[in-house]
Design a protein around this motif. Structure first.
Motif, PDB file in Angstrom:
ATOM      1  N   LEU A   1      -9.348   2.226  -2.298  1.00  0.00           N
ATOM      2  CA  LEU A   1      -9.586   2.505  -4.010  1.00  0.00           C
ATOM      3  C   LEU A   1     -11.392   2.102  -4.445  1.00  0.00           C
ATOM      4  O   LEU A   1     -12.026   1.504  -3.348  1.00  0.00           O
ATOM      5  CB  LEU A   1      -9.006   0.920  -5.269  1.00  0.00           C
ATOM      6  CG  LEU A   1      -7.620   1.238  -4.656  1.00  0.00           C
ATOM      7  CD1 LEU A   1      -7.284   0.133  -5.054  1.00  0.00           C
ATOM      8  CD2 LEU A   1      -7.223   2.857  -5.508  1.00  0.00           C
TER       9      LEU A   1
ATOM     10  N   ALA B   1       2.027   1.915  -3.388  1.00  0.00           N
ATOM     11  CA  ALA B   1       1.285   2.672  -4.479  1.00  0.00           C
ATOM     12  C   ALA B   1       0.983   3.890  -4.179  1.00  0.00           C
ATOM     13  O   ALA B   1       0.376   4.282  -5.106  1.00  0.00           O
ATOM     14  CB  ALA B   1       0.508   1.485  -4.182  1.00  0.00           C
ATOM     15  N   LEU B   2       0.600   3.831  -2.525  1.00  0.00           N
ATOM     16  CA  LEU B   2       0.979   5.630  -2.611  1.00  0.00           C
ATOM     17  C   LEU B   2       1.667   6.432  -3.235  1.00  0.00           C
ATOM     18  O   LEU B   2       1.841   7.572  -3.619  1.00  0.00           O
ATOM     19  CB  LEU B   2       0.496   5.340  -1.577  1.00  0.00           C
ATOM     20  CG  LEU B   2      -0.959   4.844  -0.351  1.00  0.00           C
ATOM     21  CD1 LEU B   2      -0.943   4.923   0.857  1.00  0.00           C
ATOM     22  CD2 LEU B   2      -1.781   6.382  -1.281  1.00  0.00           C
TER      23      LEU B   2
ATOM     24  N   HIS C   1      -6.138  -3.617  -1.727  1.00  0.00           N
ATOM     25  CA  HIS C   1      -7.948  -2.454  -2.763  1.00  0.00           C
ATOM     26  C   HIS C   1      -8.375  -1.577  -1.163  1.00  0.00           C
ATOM     27  O   HIS C   1      -8.234  -0.491  -1.434  1.00  0.00           O
ATOM     28  CB  HIS C   1      -8.492  -3.724  -3.375  1.00  0.00           C
ATOM     29  CG  HIS C   1      -9.712  -3.091  -3.326  1.00  0.00           C
ATOM     30  ND1 HIS C   1     -10.575  -2.232  -2.521  1.00  0.00           N
ATOM     31  CD2 HIS C   1     -10.366  -2.128  -5.010  1.00  0.00           C
ATOM     32  CE1 HIS C   1     -11.798  -1.623  -3.594  1.00  0.00           C
ATOM     33  NE2 HIS C   1     -11.204  -1.864  -4.663  1.00  0.00           N
TER      34      HIS C   1
ATOM     35  N   PRO D   1      -6.215   7.831  -5.415  1.00  0.00           N
ATOM     36  CA  PRO D   1      -6.553   6.720  -5.373  1.00  0.00           C
ATOM     37  C   PRO D   1      -7.972   6.793  -6.180  1.00  0.00           C
ATOM     38  O   PRO D   1      -8.673   5.580  -6.364  1.00  0.00           O
ATOM     39  CB  PRO D   1      -6.823   6.242  -4.025  1.00  0.00           C
ATOM     40  CG  PRO D   1      -5.854   6.564  -2.873  1.00  0.00           C
ATOM     41  CD  PRO D   1      -5.905   7.965  -3.975  1.00  0.00           C
TER      42      PRO D   1
ATOM     43  N   LEU E   1      -6.088   0.952   0.666  1.00  0.00           N
ATOM     44  CA  LEU E   1      -6.413   2.415  -0.481  1.00  0.00           C
ATOM     45  C   LEU E   1      -6.785   3.100  -0.498  1.00  0.00           C
ATOM     46  O   LEU E   1      -7.159   4.372  -0.999  1.00  0.00           O
ATOM     47  CB  LEU E   1      -5.457   2.322  -1.676  1.00  0.00           C
ATOM     48  CG  LEU E   1      -3.994   1.412  -1.895  1.00  0.00           C
ATOM     49  CD1 LEU E   1      -3.552   0.919  -3.250  1.00  0.00           C
ATOM     50  CD2 LEU E   1      -3.051   2.585  -1.193  1.00  0.00           C
TER      51      LEU E   1
ATOM     52  N   ALA F   1       1.571  -1.325  -0.275  1.00  0.00           N
ATOM     53  CA  ALA F   1      -0.099  -0.013   0.055  1.00  0.00           C
ATOM     54  C   ALA F   1       0.966   1.853   0.366  1.00  0.00           C
ATOM     55  O   ALA F   1       0.915   2.528  -0.460  1.00  0.00           O
ATOM     56  CB  ALA F   1      -0.693  -0.491   1.333  1.00  0.00           C
ATOM     57  N   ASP F   2       1.643   1.532   0.568  1.00  0.00           N
ATOM     58  CA  ASP F   2       2.858   2.382   0.498  1.00  0.00           C
ATOM     59  C   ASP F   2       3.802   1.983  -0.518  1.00  0.00           C
ATOM     60  O   ASP F   2       3.879   3.739  -1.066  1.00  0.00           O
ATOM     61  CB  ASP F   2       3.582   1.851   1.778  1.00  0.00           C
ATOM     62  CG  ASP F   2       4.898   3.143   1.561  1.00  0.00           C
ATOM     63  OD1 ASP F   2       3.871   4.465   1.950  1.00  0.00           O
ATOM     64  OD2 ASP F   2       6.038   2.565   2.190  1.00  0.00           O
TER      65      ASP F   2
END
Length: 354
Positions: A115, A74-75, A110, A85, A113, A71-72
């Motif tokens: 999403l 992805a951010l 998912h 997101p 985040l 997640a980190d």
């Protein structure tokens, strides 16, 4: 809300990110005390002498999981791409090894985040080419108008799924990385090649199995007291090494470059990084303009190797092309050619995009 977009011929990577556990394991860590170190067996997969080249590797601490790192990462990728997101139409990638046979922990990412519910989640279980396969599918989705922004997230927690009496455990490290694919990307997929050698289907496997400790068979258990899968290369013999790893991967890369009229000096290369012996051989056989690898400091991050090294160099790649070359279970080889467009070109295209 996620929705189909207009076709985009310049779809590519808009941003990358990566995240590493803070715990560092050195070569003298007690976990390696059971590893065979017979130099006379250096050509086998069961000895440390084959898997040389790592001095440090990251690993998850007790109670730590790989999904927050995914997640980190992805951010970071979303921030570099300049989107939030809420703009993600699809989530591709894989968390390996997941807590459950199904669903994959990508669904947890998912949720972490935030999403959109409409965002399609597609776990890609093609160890270790998960990121490459996801990148091909994401580019096709954006290029054909099926999506505008696709997030790819891959994470590896393999240090918890190894038999530390086997040489391949020596280089293993945990990591996560992500990338965002969208219109006017900086790195754009040009072509890809793959070979599947299914006669070696059992060469590399992950399954629940016992391990031998001091002459006694033990079934590894996780924190919940449940049997945990363990990786094995028991059936991987000289054919996988000599034909598929040592020479098969560079042959595939060179085929890919030749059919696109690209010289190896124009390429920044990212490959599987399990052994210094393999990396040196591939460097001499392919002769890339740059070799982007981190075996010494991060070890073998399995499926996360490719996006981690891409993220570490994303803003500093100077060659016109990038090649990702993966090996994987099944057994398969995959090579992906990307064209490097300057940030100025990407920004100019973004201004003119509808």
């Amino acid at each position: 809300m996620p929705h189909a977009s207009e076709p985009c011929s310049s779809a590519g990577i808009l941003g990358c990110g990566h995240s590493l556990p803070t715990a560092i394991r050195h070569n003298d860590d007690p976990v390696f005390n059971r590893l065979p170190r017979d130099p006379g067996s250096s050509d086998t997969f069961d000895t440390v002498s084959f898997f040389t080249g790592s001095q440090e590797r990251r690993h998850l601490s007790d109670g730590e999981t790989i999904e927050p790192h995914m997640a980190d990462a992805a951010l970071q990728a979303l921030a570099q791409a300049g989107i939030g997101p809420e703009s993600v139409d699809r989530l591709y990638g894989y968390a390996s090894v997941p807590d459950h046979t199904t669903p994959n922990s990508l669904y947890r990412v998912h949720h972490m985040l935030g999403l959109p519910r409409e965002a399609l989640v597609v776990p890609i279980n093609s160890e270790f080419s998960n990121f490459l396969a996801s990148l091909v599918l994401a580019t096709e989705a954006v290029a054909t108008g099926g999506a505008r922004h696709v997030l790819i997230a891959c994470g590896s927690n393999w240090t918890r799924h190894l038999d530390y009496a086997k040489g391949h455990a020596f280089a293993a490290g945990d990591a996560a990385a992500a990338a965002v694919v969208g219109p006017t990307g900086l790195l754009r997929v040009v072509d890809h090649l793959s070979q599947t050698h299914s006669d070696q289907y059992l060469g590399l496997t992950m399954s629940v199995r016992s391990v031998d400790i001091d002459g006694h068979a033990h079934l590894p258990l996780d924190a919940r007291g449940l049997p945990t899968p363990v990786y094995s290369m028991e059936a991987a013999g000289s054919e996988i090494y000599q034909k598929l790893l040592l020479n098969g991967l560079p042959d595939l890369v060179n085929q890919l470059l030749a059919r696109n009229a690209v010289h190896s000096s124009q390429v920044s290369l990212i490959t599987h990084q399990g052994s210094r012996r393999l990396l040196d051989h591939w460097a001499n056989t392919i002769r890339p303009g740059a070799y982007l690898e981190s075996l010494r400091d991060l070890g073998n991050m399995t499926l996360a190797t490719y996006p981690v090294n891409l993220a570490r160099h994303f803003t500093s790649i100077t060659t016109p092309y990038v090649v990702l070359a993966a090996v994987g279970a099944g057994f398969h080889l995959t090579a992906l050619l990307l064209e490097n467009h300057t940030r100025a070109e990407a920004a100019e295209a973004a201004l003119s995009a509808p």
